[in-house]
Design a protein around this motif. Sequence first.
Motif, PDB file in Angstrom:
ATOM      1  N   TYR A  40       0.889  -1.183   0.046  1.00 12.47           N
ATOM      2  CA  TYR A  40       0.051  -0.016  -0.174  1.00 12.47           C
ATOM      3  C   TYR A  40       0.926   1.105   0.161  1.00 12.47           C
ATOM      4  O   TYR A  40       2.272   1.103   0.510  1.00 12.47           O
ATOM      5  N   SER A  41       0.323   2.250  -0.542  1.00  9.27           N
ATOM      6  CA  SER A  41       0.992   3.606  -0.525  1.00  9.27           C
ATOM      7  C   SER A  41       0.208   4.743  -0.182  1.00  9.27           C
ATOM      8  O   SER A  41      -0.703   4.808  -0.356  1.00  9.27           O
ATOM      9  N   ILE A  42       1.044   5.988   0.004  1.00  6.02           N
ATOM     10  CA  ILE A  42       0.100   7.117   0.114  1.00  6.02           C
ATOM     11  C   ILE A  42       1.124   8.245  -0.416  1.00  6.02           C
ATOM     12  O   ILE A  42       2.338   8.301  -0.098  1.00  6.02           O
ATOM     13  N   GLU A  43       0.663   9.127  -1.117  1.00  6.02           N
ATOM     14  CA  GLU A  43       1.127  10.373  -1.354  1.00  6.02           C
ATOM     15  C   GLU A  43      -0.016  11.362  -1.483  1.00  6.02           C
ATOM     16  O   GLU A  43      -0.680  11.691  -2.417  1.00  6.02           O
ATOM     17  N   TYR A  44       0.081  12.238  -0.382  1.00  2.00           N
ATOM     18  CA  TYR A  44      -0.942  13.023  -0.277  1.00  2.00           C
ATOM     19  C   TYR A  44      -0.629  14.568   0.269  1.00  2.00           C
ATOM     20  O   TYR A  44      -0.064  14.585   1.524  1.00  2.00           O
ATOM     21  N   THR A  45      -1.236  15.617  -0.040  1.00  2.00           N
ATOM     22  CA  THR A  45      -0.859  17.007   0.363  1.00  2.00           C
ATOM     23  C   THR A  45      -2.423  17.325   0.970  1.00  2.00           C
ATOM     24  O   THR A  45      -3.382  17.521   0.142  1.00  2.00           O
ATOM     25  N   ASN A  46      -2.215  17.728   2.182  1.00  2.00           N
ATOM     26  CA  ASN A  46      -3.673  18.334   2.684  1.00  2.00           C
ATOM     27  C   ASN A  46      -3.822  19.774   2.582  1.00  2.00           C
ATOM     28  O   ASN A  46      -3.132  20.511   3.349  1.00  2.00           O
TER      29      ASN A  46
END
Length: 268
Positions: A40-46
Amino acid sequence: MKFSKVLLGSAVLAAAAIGFMGYADDDDPNDMISGSNNNYSIEYTNDSTTKTSRGYNSTNLKHAGSLVKVNFDASSTTQGGVMGMIFDLHDGEDGKDFAVVGLRTTSSGAEYYVSYYTGVTNLQGDNFGAEYESRGVTYNKDSVAKETVIKDAFTTLSSSYVDTTDGTTVYVYFVETETADADFDYNVYFLPKSVAETVDDVDSNGNLLDSEGSPLNISSWLAATVDTSYTTKTQNKFAVYANVYAGSTVKGTWELLETYKAADVVED
């Protein structure tokens, strides 16, 4: 998904096939997390200036334990959010019940917490909607959802368990084990990279094995025990979990290196 050799009976393989056709129990409204099976992966800017973005993505199969490699990319904002694991995820009397191991980076390494939640109906709420205190004020005071704090947020993780060769990497092993009182609780371990990389399999009791089939003694790396008081081995779903604080970025990966499941528990 890589199966432990414990499960290689025909009946269990049939149950596993059914499990893959089952549903994943997800809540990720901002689509922060991608992946399936082992990775699994995440690449997120809030971009919000006030709100934390939260989400989880579960596996289709149930687990009694897993060795997970968690990596924060170097581009992640320091203390910008949490990457972690949810386990023992199931429907309780008042909502979702589950345990959480959460990790975040610091300027010198990593911090963690361990908690157990019951009655959660709003994953997107602060602290999953459970009661908590901050600066002398009690929030969610009348909530049905409750938190049992096992390790305070945030506890500094010893540098011996943190690999900073490529971003920030932590190896977490959670496993359901029988206690002296014949209960089945979860132990949570943080393993040094040098130990985690020697793991080749998991036996029928949840012991990590090296390439020669010998059990590894990991008792000195026990970080927390989650008291579920199950009287029989009880498998429930596992999920990867993340939150990203307002104005922050989290980029990273989860890799399930080994999974532990008991042969006498049927997947659904």
